[in-house]
Design a protein around this motif. Structure first.
Motif, mmCIF file in Angstrom:
data_model
loop_
_atom_site.group_PDB
_atom_site.id
_atom_site.type_symbol
_atom_site.label_atom_id
_atom_site.label_comp_id
_atom_site.label_asym_id
_atom_site.label_seq_id
_atom_site.Cartn_x
_atom_site.Cartn_y
_atom_site.Cartn_z
ATOM 1 N N GLY A 1 0.818 -1.190 0.000
ATOM 2 C CA GLY A 1 0.000 0.000 0.000
ATOM 3 C C GLY A 1 0.860 1.252 0.000
ATOM 4 N N VAL A 2 0.229 2.386 -0.321
ATOM 5 C CA VAL A 2 0.956 3.658 -0.388
ATOM 6 C C VAL A 2 1.044 4.254 1.019
ATOM 7 C CG1 VAL A 2 0.944 5.998 -1.349
ATOM 8 C CG2 VAL A 2 0.156 4.053 -2.736
ATOM 9 N N PRO A 3 2.215 4.665 1.455
ATOM 10 C CA PRO A 3 2.320 5.282 2.789
ATOM 11 C C PRO A 3 1.708 6.685 2.781
ATOM 12 C CG PRO A 3 4.457 5.304 1.685
ATOM 13 C CD PRO A 3 3.536 4.512 0.807
ATOM 14 N N HIS A 4 0.981 7.001 3.848
ATOM 15 C CA HIS A 4 0.355 8.307 3.992
ATOM 16 C C HIS A 4 0.673 8.881 5.369
ATOM 17 C CE1 HIS A 4 -2.037 7.039 0.519
ATOM 18 N NE2 HIS A 4 -2.459 8.297 0.399
ATOM 19 N N SER A 5 0.623 10.198 5.461
ATOM 20 C CA SER A 5 0.793 10.853 6.757
ATOM 21 C C SER A 5 -0.459 10.660 7.597
ATOM 22 C CB SER A 5 1.048 12.348 6.559
ATOM 23 O OG SER A 5 -0.097 12.947 5.958
ATOM 24 N N ALA B 1 6.808 12.287 7.284
ATOM 25 C CA ALA B 1 5.949 12.211 8.474
ATOM 26 C C ALA B 1 5.556 10.770 8.771
ATOM 27 C CB ALA B 1 4.685 13.056 8.265
ATOM 28 N N ASN B 2 5.268 10.524 10.027
ATOM 29 C CA ASN B 2 4.769 9.210 10.440
ATOM 30 C C ASN B 2 3.325 9.020 9.981
ATOM 31 O OD1 ASN B 2 7.061 8.144 11.801
ATOM 32 N ND2 ASN B 2 6.689 9.597 13.466
ATOM 33 N N GLY B 3 2.905 7.794 9.903
ATOM 34 C CA GLY B 3 1.565 7.434 9.473
ATOM 35 C C GLY B 3 1.567 5.956 9.140
ATOM 36 N N GLU B 4 0.726 5.578 8.171
ATOM 37 C CA GLU B 4 0.709 4.174 7.789
ATOM 38 C C GLU B 4 0.267 4.029 6.348
ATOM 39 O OE1 GLU B 4 -1.936 2.340 10.560
ATOM 40 O OE2 GLU B 4 -3.743 2.953 9.477
ATOM 41 N N THR B 5 0.464 2.831 5.803
ATOM 42 C CA THR B 5 0.097 2.574 4.414
ATOM 43 C C THR B 5 -1.396 2.281 4.319
ATOM 44 O OG1 THR B 5 0.519 0.202 4.594
ATOM 45 C CG2 THR B 5 2.377 1.600 3.972
ATOM 46 N N ASP B 6 -1.906 2.321 3.092
ATOM 47 C CA ASP B 6 -3.329 2.026 2.867
ATOM 48 C C ASP B 6 -3.486 0.657 2.199
ATOM 49 O OD1 ASP B 6 -2.329 2.538 0.383
ATOM 50 O OD2 ASP B 6 -3.740 4.150 -0.117
ATOM 51 N N ALA C 1 -5.048 18.873 10.235
ATOM 52 C CA ALA C 1 -6.153 19.592 10.886
ATOM 53 C C ALA C 1 -7.437 19.506 10.071
ATOM 54 C CB ALA C 1 -5.754 21.052 11.100
ATOM 55 N N LYS C 2 -7.298 19.324 8.756
ATOM 56 C CA LYS C 2 -8.470 19.230 7.889
ATOM 57 C C LYS C 2 -8.896 17.778 7.666
ATOM 58 C CE LYS C 2 -7.262 23.449 5.344
ATOM 59 N NZ LYS C 2 -6.941 24.016 4.014
ATOM 60 N N GLY C 3 -8.211 16.871 8.348
ATOM 61 C CA GLY C 3 -8.555 15.464 8.210
ATOM 62 C C GLY C 3 -7.973 14.812 6.971
ATOM 63 N N GLN C 4 -7.037 15.496 6.303
ATOM 64 C CA GLN C 4 -6.480 14.964 5.076
ATOM 65 C C GLN C 4 -5.169 14.206 5.359
ATOM 66 O OE1 GLN C 4 -6.090 18.499 2.655
ATOM 67 N NE2 GLN C 4 -8.147 18.271 1.808
ATOM 68 N N ARG C 5 -4.965 13.114 4.599
ATOM 69 C CA ARG C 5 -3.736 12.331 4.684
ATOM 70 C C ARG C 5 -2.982 12.488 3.369
ATOM 71 N NH1 ARG C 5 -4.748 6.879 4.733
ATOM 72 N NH2 ARG C 5 -2.849 6.382 5.902
ATOM 73 N N HIS C 6 -1.681 12.708 3.463
ATOM 74 C CA HIS C 6 -0.888 13.001 2.273
ATOM 75 C C HIS C 6 0.070 11.856 1.967
ATOM 76 C CE1 HIS C 6 -2.397 17.115 2.455
ATOM 77 N NE2 HIS C 6 -2.126 17.090 3.762
ATOM 78 N N PRO C 7 0.157 11.476 0.686
ATOM 79 C CA PRO C 7 1.085 10.400 0.308
ATOM 80 C C PRO C 7 2.521 10.767 0.699
ATOM 81 C CG PRO C 7 -0.388 10.946 -1.515
ATOM 82 C CD PRO C 7 -0.575 12.010 -0.480
ATOM 83 N N GLN C 8 3.299 9.740 1.034
ATOM 84 C CA GLN C 8 4.675 9.960 1.482
ATOM 85 C C GLN C 8 5.643 9.226 0.560
ATOM 86 O OE1 GLN C 8 5.399 11.459 5.100
ATOM 87 N NE2 GLN C 8 3.702 12.391 3.995
ATOM 88 N N ARG C 9 6.753 9.877 0.283
ATOM 89 C CA ARG C 9 7.837 9.246 -0.466
ATOM 90 C C ARG C 9 9.123 9.388 0.307
ATOM 91 N NH1 ARG C 9 8.472 12.073 -5.711
ATOM 92 N NH2 ARG C 9 9.985 10.400 -6.136
ATOM 93 N N MET C 10 10.042 8.472 0.041
ATOM 94 C CA MET C 10 11.333 8.522 0.721
ATOM 95 C C MET C 10 12.164 9.688 0.206
ATOM 96 S SD MET C 10 14.357 5.638 0.889
ATOM 97 C CE MET C 10 13.644 4.579 2.142
ATOM 98 N N VAL C 11 12.986 10.218 1.082
ATOM 99 C CA VAL C 11 14.004 11.196 0.711
ATOM 100 C C VAL C 11 15.357 10.551 0.997
ATOM 101 C CG1 VAL C 11 15.039 13.432 1.253
ATOM 102 C CG2 VAL C 11 12.540 13.190 1.192
#
Length: 970
Positions: A157-161, A201-206, A165-175
């Motif tokens: 799955g794609v990692p997300h933050s 940012a921390n979070g989890e995959t979908d 505050a708006k309840g949105q999760r953003h996709p994450q990529r490695m740096v």
């Protein structure tokens, strides 16, 4: 294609066989050529003399030479994006990870042929070569990462933050941050690449099946990336990957969030990490997010004030390098040796660290962009900058010439004549002497300018501070593993890999990673001396393991680290004692407060007698309020543990013989029991008053504690429990005289319970002693405290023979002296009873067989599995004790001297004096008993059970068993 003699005229005689050999290797590649450009012969000669690697690759891939010539790639430079575009075209159709690895390696080898060719023939200058090498690495990292990222997203799955505050999760990529030469676009021909993996940012995959934490996702992705680049296959490797510059080095997480990165550098970043972070650059992954991270970390690297502390930190780093050079004989290393590449880098980066926070033009990565600014920024003479620039360029070209030979990461000048001559030819010099003269002048110029900028480090004999720096470099992950293993071996470690792993495991602990800066400084202050002392032990790896458990125990109470650092003698004592005893190390790890006891050898190795122990304990308890039971219990425990530590130290070092060790441990128990009785008595009498011995006559206290077994026989060992019996001599029909009176019997029962409570209760400092009360009248079913009369009646009418045996080793260890005398009379009365010999033998042997069956070692299937239980097996300790007890019970009626002592050694002396056994028989029992107990002590000190190999103590065992047979056989 052939090379005629005329075209060999420019090749030195001694290099012609090498050239002919490499030409023969690429015969198939030459056969692929349709047309031969005019420039080919000269360039091919220089390349084949300068690089066996190129010859090997053209031998394996004969079609590549024609491709490189026909495409014009050998004669032209690449632009910044060309490597990425070419690699992307190769990777796009690939669906298999194994094929990904293969194509990456083939792409790298082909491009390395081109880069080496262009460098050796000076078709590209040094800056052009290093820039293209860096672009090549960028492309390999970024395109591989993108391919692997897509595969990982399909799998997990794609990692997300986490929701914002708006309840949105953003996709994450490695740096991916490139450090060192890669970060500065200064990569050399066979460099490893220093990388740091991070994510926003921390979070989890979908994922559909299972969600992964972002960190877990990116750690797995990072592992895949390292394998794709670093693994050595039949096709070679892409780039050697070094991850040790990440937070916490080899012990840290492979990938961490931006927040964790910022926190680490803010709280724990070291000076050398500032130095490393100057060159940090986003080389792959999310470029936009990566640039935000670089800006986030910039305040750590560049101070807003003029930071002259950089000189000291760089001086320390140079000192560490100098020590490495001396230890490994790297004086001919063009990077690390005096006047080498590293010194030029230090000069430039010293001024970057000092003034970069105030002058943004100094916040650049590439060294040759910094040097030209120094005349204007810091007043360095133009001539000095010119000399440094020329020297750096020359040294880097020589470095490339060394590495081009075999694609190996080395900066060592060759020592063999052929190697020197081929390097000189490849660099455009007539011979080695000409190249060597140029090198010496160049390095002398660098050394002079380095000394002008940064005070030179003493190059003399290795000093203690040198070793200290090396130990810290190893701990901080600044040494490569190979160097670290070599250094550990030099310092006495017999299994360097095991020692290095132990240190890396310690560093990887979350406790260490979360240490505040002051605690980390304290740890690093004490580690060098600690590790050096450990290396001098006979069992360094075992000692290290034990000592590091203690270090782990005190990390959050770092004042103990200060104690050790400020008391070298105590540190030395600690290492020696932990080396000798696992038990000792374990006790200290459980009770680090006892480290204070190591400071003064005069008290550590000078055991007090019983009177001194009583006095010392009494003085300590007087400082505690009488009603503060909890603090009194802690004080008792500290006193006991401290003296256990002292006796162990004396035991380990041979200051005390076995018998004195047992004396000391027994006296310690007696002193503690007397204090416990006093505390319990005072506590109860304050509440209920004093029990009455007779109407109007209070007890004082008419209570005794009788020690059986080891404490009664003055034979206590480490960890022994206490076999106790409580007796009183108060009237059963009276009560206490306080405001809340209770019956005497209830009072003494509570007194016994209170004593056991103080001894047995588990506090933060552990327990005082385990207590066994099963030898009291009627055992566990009997009263906790009996009157002396009830005890006498039980012993006369109900006690078993084994209880009379136990009475042989019974004595009063605390309580009323008057009652103790009366108990002694009862003991003599019971032991002195006439006994029928046959029944006594039967009772003793029956009990012995029962014990051996329940507690002895079990029959083994083969000889190798057989063991000897020191205490319970045939010919062991209990056999000796039972024979001694038998002789006392059998002959005490007519020989009262046998009842005087409670310890086996002095009873045996009485047995000999009375003529019950011959002198040689007594000597056998005495020496066997001492040998068994000494072996038991040694086992205890190593945290081992009392079981030995079947062949150990064989002579003693057989002798004791034979005597048992003669004495107790029916």
């Amino acid at each position: 294609m052939s090379i005629d003699e005329q075209k060999l005229q420019n090749v030195p005689e001694q290099l012609r066989p090498l050239l002919q050999d490499n030409l023969a290797r690429i015969e198939a590649a030459l056969g692929e050529l349709q047309d031969q450009p005019d420039w080919l012969t000269v360039e091919l000669q220089r390349t084949l003399i300068g690089s066996d690697f190129v010859a090997e690759q053209l031998q394996r891939h004969p079609d590549w030479l024609a491709q490189l010539i026909q495409s014009g790639d050998l004669q032209q430079a690449y632009g910044e994006t060309e490597y990425a575009e070419r690699l992307q075209a190769l990777l796009t159709p690939i669906e298999d990870e194994k094929e990904l690895h293969r194509q990456l390696r083939l792409f790298r080898q082909r491009e390395m042929i081109r880069l080496i060719w262009r460098d050796l023939n000076r078709l590209s200058d040094m800056r052009g070569t290093t820039r293209e090498l860096s672009w090549l690495a960028d492309a390999c990292i970024d395109r591989t990462l993108e391919w692997l990222y897509q595969q990982a997203c399909q799998r997990w799955g794609v990692p997300h933050s986490r929701p914002d505050a708006k309840g949105q999760r953003h996709p994450q990529r490695m740096v991916v941050l490139g450090m060192g030469k890669l970060g500065a676009h200064e990569l050399n021909l066979s460099s490893d690449i220093d990388l740091i993996f991070t994510f926003p940012a921390n979070g989890e995959t979908d994922g559909e099946r299972k969600n992964l934490e972002n960190q877990d996702f990116f750690i797995r992705l990072g592992q895949k990336l390292i394998q794709a680049l670093d693994n050595l296959t039949i096709d070679g490797f892409v780039f050697r990957v070094d991850m040790r510059l990440r937070p916490f080095g080899s012990a840290g997480s492979l990938a961490c969030s931006f927040g964790a990165m910022e926190s680490y550098y803010q709280d724990q970043g070291r000076d050398w990490e500032r130095y490393a972070m100057i060159k940090a650059r986003v080389v792959a992954g999310d470029q936009e997010a990566g640039e935000e991270l670089i800006q986030l970390l910039r305040p750590f690297v560049y101070r807003k004030y003029i930071d002259f502390s950089a000189f000291e930190s760089l001086r320390d780093m140079k000192g560490m390098i100098n020590r490495e050079v001396r230890r490994k004989g790297l004086s001919h290393n063009v990077k690390l040796g005096a006047g080498g590449i590293r010194e030029v880098e230090f000069i430039a980066q010293a001024f970057q660290l000092i003034r970069g926070g105030r002058d943004h033009e100094l916040q650049q990565r590439e060294l040759l962009n910094i040097l030209p600014q120094l005349p204007e920024k810091v007043g360095m003479p133009e001539a000095a900058v010119t000399e440094l620039t020329d020297a750096y360029t020359f040294l880097r070209n020589v470095e490339h010439g060394i590495q081009a030979i075999a694609d190996k990461q080395t900066q060592e000048l060759p020592e063999d004549e052929m190697g020197r001559e081929r390097l000189a030819f490849a660099q455009g010099f007539a011979d080695w002497d000409a190249l060597d003269q140029a090198l010496q002048k160049c390095r002398a110029d660098v050394s002079r300018h380095f000394a002008d900028v940064i005070a030179p480090v003493d190059e003399g004999e290795e000093q203690p501070d040198d070793l200290r720096g090396d130990w810290l470099a190893l701990w901080q992950g600044l040494m490569e593993d190979a160097s670290a293993l070599e250094f550990l071996a030099e310092q006495g470690y017999q299994s360097p890999k095991q020692a290095l792993k132990a240190l890396q495991d310690l560093k990887g602990l979350r406790t260490v990673q979360m240490l505040q800066k002051v605690a980390l400084e304290r740890l690093e202050a004490v580690l060098p001396a600690l590790l050096e002392n450990v290396g001098q032990c006979s069992n360094p790896e075992i000692t290290l393991e034990r000592v590091l458990v203690l270090i782990q125990a005190v990390l959050r109470r770092s004042a103990y680290l200060v104690l050790l650092n400020e008391n070298p003698a105590a540190l030395k004592q600690l290492v020696q004692l932990c080396s000798a005893s696992a038990w000792f190390a374990e006790q200290l790890s459980k009770q680090p407060v006892l480290l204070d006891e190591l400071i003064d050898p005069r008290t550590l190795y000078t055991p007090p007698n019983l009177t001194a122990l009583r006095t010392e304990l009494r003085q300590q308890l007087l400082r505690i309020p009488e009603d503060d039971i909890e603090q009194l219990m802690e004080t008792l425990r500290y006193f006991k543990h401290a003296h256990m530590l002292r006796v162990a130290a004396s035991d380990i070092t041979g200051v005390l013989p076995l018998m004195r060790v047992s004396d000391y441990l027994t006296w310690l128990a007696e002193a503690v029991l007397e204090a416990v009785l006093d505390i319990a008595w005072r506590n109860l009498t304050e509440k209920h008053g004093v029990p009455q011995k007779s109407p109007g006559v209070p007890c004082d206290p008419d209570f005794i504690i009788i020690g059986y077994g080891k404490v009664g026989g003055i034979e206590l060992s480490y960890g022994s429990d206490l076999d106790l019996v409580f007796l009183h001599d108060a009237a059963g029909n009276l009560e206490t005289d306080g405001g809340k009176p209770i019956a005497n019997s209830v009072f003494f029962n509570r007194l016994g319970q209170r004593i056991i409570h103080i001894l047995n209760t588990f506090t933060p400092s552990g327990i005082l002693y385990e207590v066994d009360m099963r030898l009291r009248p009627s055992g566990n079913s009997g009263l906790l405290v009996s009157s002396l009369n009830a005890f006498r009646e039980y012993q006369q009418k109900e006690a078993w023979t084994w209880e009379h045996q136990a009475l042989v080793r019974a004595r009063v260890v605390a309580g009323s002296p008057a009652l103790a005398e009366r108990f002694q009379s009862v003991r003599r009365e019971i032991l002195g009873q006439p006994r029928e010999e046959a029944k006594l033998k039967s009772d003793v042997t029956t009990m012995r067989e029962k014990m051996r069956g329940h507690l002895g070692s079990k029959p083994a299937a083969d000889e190798e599995s057989r063991v000897f239980h020191l205490k319970q097996d045939r010919g062991g300790i209990v056999d000796i004790e039972f024979m001694v007890q038998y002789l006392v019970l059998r002959h005490a009626a007519e020989m009262p001297a046998l009842m005087r002592w409670t310890d086996n050694i002095r009873i045996l002396a009485s047995v000999e004096a009375e003529g019950l056994l011959a002198s040689d028989e007594v000597e056998l029992l005495r020496e066997a008993y001492k040998a068994y107990r000494a072996a038991g002590h040694r086992q205890t000190m190593q945290n081992l059970s009392g079981v030995l190999g079947d062949q150990e103590m064989a002579a003693y065992r057989e002798g004791v068993a034979e005597l048992w047979q003669r004495l107790l056989a029916p």
